[in-house]
Motif scaffolding. Sequence first.
Motif, PDB file in Angstrom:
ATOM      1  N   ALA A   1     -27.128 -38.477  34.215  1.00  0.00           N
ATOM      2  CA  ALA A   1     -27.499 -38.286  32.808  1.00  0.00           C
ATOM      3  C   ALA A   1     -29.008 -38.484  32.619  1.00  0.00           C
ATOM      4  O   ALA A   1     -29.653 -37.731  31.889  1.00  0.00           O
ATOM      5  CB  ALA A   1     -26.719 -39.253  31.916  1.00  0.00           C
ATOM      6  N   LEU A   2     -29.571 -39.490  33.296  1.00  0.00           N
ATOM      7  CA  LEU A   2     -31.013 -39.738  33.191  1.00  0.00           C
ATOM      8  C   LEU A   2     -31.836 -38.644  33.863  1.00  0.00           C
ATOM      9  O   LEU A   2     -32.934 -38.321  33.424  1.00  0.00           O
ATOM     10  CB  LEU A   2     -31.363 -41.091  33.816  1.00  0.00           C
ATOM     11  CG  LEU A   2     -30.929 -42.308  33.022  1.00  0.00           C
ATOM     12  CD1 LEU A   2     -31.086 -43.577  33.862  1.00  0.00           C
ATOM     13  CD2 LEU A   2     -31.738 -42.424  31.750  1.00  0.00           C
ATOM     14  N   ALA A   3     -31.302 -38.095  34.953  1.00  0.00           N
ATOM     15  CA  ALA A   3     -32.048 -37.087  35.716  1.00  0.00           C
ATOM     16  C   ALA A   3     -31.855 -35.667  35.192  1.00  0.00           C
ATOM     17  O   ALA A   3     -32.589 -34.762  35.592  1.00  0.00           O
ATOM     18  CB  ALA A   3     -31.627 -37.151  37.182  1.00  0.00           C
ATOM     19  N   LYS A   4     -30.910 -35.472  34.290  1.00  0.00           N
ATOM     20  CA  LYS A   4     -30.615 -34.128  33.782  1.00  0.00           C
ATOM     21  C   LYS A   4     -31.877 -33.480  33.217  1.00  0.00           C
ATOM     22  O   LYS A   4     -32.605 -34.066  32.426  1.00  0.00           O
ATOM     23  CB  LYS A   4     -29.533 -34.183  32.718  1.00  0.00           C
ATOM     24  CG  LYS A   4     -29.061 -32.816  32.278  1.00  0.00           C
ATOM     25  CD  LYS A   4     -27.883 -32.939  31.336  1.00  0.00           C
ATOM     26  CE  LYS A   4     -27.480 -31.598  30.825  1.00  0.00           C
ATOM     27  NZ  LYS A   4     -26.498 -30.920  31.599  1.00  0.00           N
ATOM     28  N   GLY A   5     -32.137 -32.272  33.667  1.00  0.00           N
ATOM     29  CA  GLY A   5     -33.310 -31.532  33.230  1.00  0.00           C
ATOM     30  C   GLY A   5     -34.531 -31.741  34.114  1.00  0.00           C
ATOM     31  O   GLY A   5     -35.543 -31.076  33.948  1.00  0.00           O
ATOM     32  N   LEU A   6     -34.440 -32.665  35.037  1.00  0.00           N
ATOM     33  CA  LEU A   6     -35.571 -32.960  35.932  1.00  0.00           C
ATOM     34  C   LEU A   6     -35.324 -32.482  37.365  1.00  0.00           C
ATOM     35  O   LEU A   6     -36.067 -32.856  38.278  1.00  0.00           O
ATOM     36  CB  LEU A   6     -35.842 -34.479  35.942  1.00  0.00           C
ATOM     37  CG  LEU A   6     -36.147 -35.107  34.591  1.00  0.00           C
ATOM     38  CD1 LEU A   6     -36.225 -36.623  34.706  1.00  0.00           C
ATOM     39  CD2 LEU A   6     -37.454 -34.551  34.031  1.00  0.00           C
ATOM     40  N   GLU A   7     -34.326 -31.655  37.549  1.00  0.00           N
ATOM     41  CA  GLU A   7     -33.940 -31.227  38.892  1.00  0.00           C
ATOM     42  C   GLU A   7     -35.072 -30.535  39.646  1.00  0.00           C
ATOM     43  O   GLU A   7     -35.160 -30.636  40.875  1.00  0.00           O
ATOM     44  CB  GLU A   7     -32.716 -30.289  38.832  1.00  0.00           C
ATOM     45  CG  GLU A   7     -31.455 -30.951  38.331  1.00  0.00           C
ATOM     46  CD  GLU A   7     -31.341 -31.004  36.803  1.00  0.00           C
ATOM     47  OE1 GLU A   7     -30.309 -31.493  36.334  1.00  0.00           O
ATOM     48  OE2 GLU A   7     -32.265 -30.567  36.087  1.00  0.00           O
ATOM     49  N   ALA A   8     -35.964 -29.848  38.977  1.00  0.00           N
ATOM     50  CA  ALA A   8     -37.036 -29.099  39.637  1.00  0.00           C
ATOM     51  C   ALA A   8     -38.318 -29.915  39.806  1.00  0.00           C
ATOM     52  O   ALA A   8     -39.266 -29.453  40.437  1.00  0.00           O
ATOM     53  CB  ALA A   8     -37.348 -27.828  38.854  1.00  0.00           C
ATOM     54  N   VAL A   9     -38.339 -31.136  39.273  1.00  0.00           N
ATOM     55  CA  VAL A   9     -39.536 -31.977  39.382  1.00  0.00           C
ATOM     56  C   VAL A   9     -39.566 -32.615  40.768  1.00  0.00           C
ATOM     57  O   VAL A   9     -38.584 -33.233  41.176  1.00  0.00           O
ATOM     58  CB  VAL A   9     -39.544 -33.071  38.290  1.00  0.00           C
ATOM     59  CG1 VAL A   9     -40.730 -34.006  38.451  1.00  0.00           C
ATOM     60  CG2 VAL A   9     -39.534 -32.425  36.908  1.00  0.00           C
ATOM     61  N   PRO A  10     -40.672 -32.482  41.506  1.00  0.00           N
ATOM     62  CA  PRO A  10     -40.714 -33.080  42.847  1.00  0.00           C
ATOM     63  C   PRO A  10     -40.754 -34.607  42.761  1.00  0.00           C
ATOM     64  O   PRO A  10     -41.215 -35.183  41.770  1.00  0.00           O
ATOM     65  CB  PRO A  10     -42.029 -32.545  43.436  1.00  0.00           C
ATOM     66  CG  PRO A  10     -42.847 -32.160  42.266  1.00  0.00           C
ATOM     67  CD  PRO A  10     -41.892 -31.779  41.165  1.00  0.00           C
TER      68      PRO A  10
END
Length: 109
Positions: A93-102
């Motif tokens: 839930a915290l990481a949702k939307g950050l999948e493409a951030v290195p």
Amino acid sequence: MDLQKMLDEILADKENYGKKLLLHSCCAPCSSYVLEYLRGFFRITVFYYNPNISPKEEYEKRVAEIRRLISEMEFPHPVDLVEGAYRPEDFYALAKGLEAVPELSLIHI
């Protein structure tokens, strides 16, 4: 910021010897050197928390390995292990939307 210099200053102050230290552990291999290095200075509590590990069986293997490491090392003071809750859904839930951030590393900071 020279973190090693800061640590050296803390360790040089004999007033700090025997004080409590909370050490976050993501795994036994990462913790082994730190525990070896700091064991003579502090009364250590290891906080194992790594909810991004899956499946749960892998998480449990890693918890068992940090327990084994602590039990096999010699410490001048007892070392406690506190295990954080394994709730991978919170991590996702915290990481949702950050999948493409290195990922960041200390080298980049």
